[in-house]
Design a protein around this motif. Structure first.
Motif, mmCIF file in Angstrom:
data_model
loop_
_atom_site.group_PDB
_atom_site.id
_atom_site.type_symbol
_atom_site.label_atom_id
_atom_site.label_comp_id
_atom_site.label_asym_id
_atom_site.label_seq_id
_atom_site.Cartn_x
_atom_site.Cartn_y
_atom_site.Cartn_z
ATOM 1 N N MET A 1 23.187 -4.528 20.591
ATOM 2 C CA MET A 1 22.308 -3.838 21.495
ATOM 3 C C MET A 1 21.206 -3.165 20.682
ATOM 4 S SD MET A 1 23.568 -0.721 23.891
ATOM 5 C CE MET A 1 24.954 -0.580 22.811
ATOM 6 N N ASP A 2 19.993 -3.398 21.086
ATOM 7 C CA ASP A 2 18.833 -2.915 20.353
ATOM 8 C C ASP A 2 18.121 -1.831 21.157
ATOM 9 O OD1 ASP A 2 16.502 -2.538 18.936
ATOM 10 O OD2 ASP A 2 15.838 -4.611 19.053
ATOM 11 N N PHE A 3 18.265 -0.569 20.726
ATOM 12 C CA PHE A 3 17.660 0.531 21.458
ATOM 13 C C PHE A 3 16.134 0.533 21.357
ATOM 14 C CE2 PHE A 3 21.911 2.753 20.814
ATOM 15 C CZ PHE A 3 22.327 2.529 22.118
ATOM 16 N N GLU A 4 15.588 -0.031 20.301
ATOM 17 C CA GLU A 4 14.126 -0.119 20.214
ATOM 18 C C GLU A 4 13.602 -1.090 21.270
ATOM 19 O OE1 GLU A 4 12.274 2.010 18.376
ATOM 20 O OE2 GLU A 4 14.239 2.864 17.933
ATOM 21 N N ALA A 5 14.317 -2.182 21.495
ATOM 22 C CA ALA A 5 13.943 -3.117 22.562
ATOM 23 C C ALA A 5 14.104 -2.445 23.921
ATOM 24 C CB ALA A 5 14.786 -4.386 22.484
ATOM 25 N N ALA A 6 15.106 -1.585 24.057
ATOM 26 C CA ALA A 6 15.312 -0.862 25.315
ATOM 27 C C ALA A 6 14.127 0.051 25.614
ATOM 28 C CB ALA A 6 16.603 -0.058 25.246
ATOM 29 N N LYS A 7 13.558 0.659 24.585
ATOM 30 C CA LYS A 7 12.358 1.477 24.789
ATOM 31 C C LYS A 7 11.222 0.620 25.334
ATOM 32 C CE LYS A 7 13.118 4.887 21.122
ATOM 33 N NZ LYS A 7 12.559 5.430 19.874
ATOM 34 N N ASP A 8 11.082 -0.584 24.807
ATOM 35 C CA ASP A 8 10.042 -1.495 25.293
ATOM 36 C C ASP A 8 10.264 -1.878 26.750
ATOM 37 O OD1 ASP A 8 8.724 -1.431 22.850
ATOM 38 O OD2 ASP A 8 9.744 -3.231 22.102
ATOM 39 N N MET A 34 12.369 11.849 35.595
ATOM 40 C CA MET A 34 12.996 11.145 34.479
ATOM 41 C C MET A 34 13.900 10.020 34.963
ATOM 42 S SD MET A 34 14.222 14.294 32.020
ATOM 43 C CE MET A 34 15.584 14.684 33.093
ATOM 44 N N PHE A 35 13.847 8.888 34.241
ATOM 45 C CA PHE A 35 14.826 7.825 34.504
ATOM 46 C C PHE A 35 15.554 7.386 33.245
ATOM 47 C CE2 PHE A 35 11.042 5.250 33.666
ATOM 48 C CZ PHE A 35 11.534 4.185 32.931
ATOM 49 N N ALA A 36 15.078 7.772 32.065
ATOM 50 C CA ALA A 36 15.774 7.436 30.816
ATOM 51 C C ALA A 36 15.349 8.409 29.721
ATOM 52 C CB ALA A 36 15.461 6.010 30.393
ATOM 53 N N ILE A 37 16.283 8.676 28.811
ATOM 54 C CA ILE A 37 16.035 9.598 27.701
ATOM 55 C C ILE A 37 16.672 9.011 26.445
ATOM 56 C CG2 ILE A 37 16.411 11.929 26.793
ATOM 57 C CD1 ILE A 37 16.926 12.815 29.718
ATOM 58 N N THR A 38 15.966 9.115 25.336
ATOM 59 C CA THR A 38 16.523 8.750 24.039
ATOM 60 C C THR A 38 15.982 9.732 23.010
ATOM 61 O OG1 THR A 38 16.946 6.930 22.498
ATOM 62 C CG2 THR A 38 14.723 7.071 23.419
ATOM 63 N N ASN A 39 16.533 9.713 21.813
ATOM 64 C CA ASN A 39 16.010 10.606 20.786
ATOM 65 C C ASN A 39 14.776 9.977 20.134
ATOM 66 O OD1 ASN A 39 17.160 8.643 19.205
ATOM 67 N ND2 ASN A 39 18.734 9.947 18.354
ATOM 68 N N LYS A 40 13.987 10.809 19.482
ATOM 69 C CA LYS A 40 12.754 10.328 18.852
ATOM 70 C C LYS A 40 13.000 9.596 17.549
ATOM 71 C CE LYS A 40 9.646 13.404 18.308
ATOM 72 N NZ LYS A 40 8.769 14.563 18.191
ATOM 73 N N GLU A 41 14.192 9.720 16.999
ATOM 74 C CA GLU A 41 14.473 9.082 15.722
ATOM 75 C C GLU A 41 14.321 7.569 15.823
ATOM 76 O OE1 GLU A 41 18.186 10.258 13.969
ATOM 77 O OE2 GLU A 41 18.030 12.233 14.874
ATOM 78 N N ALA A 42 13.972 6.968 14.731
ATOM 79 C CA ALA A 42 13.891 5.498 14.692
ATOM 80 C C ALA A 42 14.836 5.041 13.592
ATOM 81 C CB ALA A 42 12.472 5.044 14.412
ATOM 82 N N PRO A 43 15.779 4.195 13.851
ATOM 83 C CA PRO A 43 16.089 3.658 15.176
ATOM 84 C C PRO A 43 16.817 4.692 16.030
ATOM 85 C CG PRO A 43 17.680 2.851 13.605
ATOM 86 C CD PRO A 43 16.667 3.662 12.812
ATOM 87 N N ASP A 86 25.274 -5.991 25.914
ATOM 88 C CA ASP A 86 24.269 -6.823 25.265
ATOM 89 C C ASP A 86 22.897 -6.373 25.754
ATOM 90 O OD1 ASP A 86 23.770 -8.072 27.772
ATOM 91 O OD2 ASP A 86 25.172 -9.679 27.326
ATOM 92 N N ASP A 87 21.861 -6.890 25.134
ATOM 93 C CA ASP A 87 20.499 -6.452 25.453
ATOM 94 C C ASP A 87 20.146 -6.689 26.918
ATOM 95 O OD1 ASP A 87 20.239 -5.674 22.841
ATOM 96 O OD2 ASP A 87 18.977 -7.358 22.240
#
Length: 115
Positions: A1-8, A34-43, A86-87
């Motif tokens: 699962m790719d959280f960077e792709a999830a941001k996209d 709001m509908f989604a939240i993640t941290n600012k860190e990469a990844p 999965d993604d």
């Protein structure tokens, strides 16, 4: 699962806005809600988002998915890197979160976003 792709995925949804709240979180909203939240860190280390009431218990029974801190009463979950998603499934859940929040907006606001 790719959280960077999830941001996209979040960024591609109609009317999505992205901003930083609480100094450390990237928040995706539609119509100011709001509908989604993640941290600012990469990844990113995890994602929180709204789910259907009927799916809340099912999803939180899975490894790596817990009730979201502070938002569980509104049927939000937190997904970390250990989750067996999965993604495609994560993307579908994020799209559904957007739909759930969009449906609660006023008709006027929904029309403005759809145009």
């Amino acid at each position: 699962m790719d959280f960077e792709a999830a941001k996209d995925v979040c960024r591609s949804l109609p009317g999505c806005t992205e901003d930083t709240k609480w100094d450390n979180d990237t928040v995706f909203s539609v119509g100011g809600k709001m509908f989604a939240i993640t941290n600012k860190e990469a990844p990113a280390l995890g994602f929180s988002f709204k789910v259907d009431d009927e799916r809340f218990l099912e999803l939180t029974d899975r490894p790596g998915i817990i009730p979201a801190p502070y938002l569980a009463r509104a049927k939000w979950v937190y997904v970390n890197g250990e989750a067996q998603l999965d993604d495609a499934e994560l993307a579908a859940l994020l799209r559904r979160s957007h739909e759930l929040v969009f449906a609660k907006l006023t008709r006027k606001l929904q029309r403005e976003i759809a145009d």
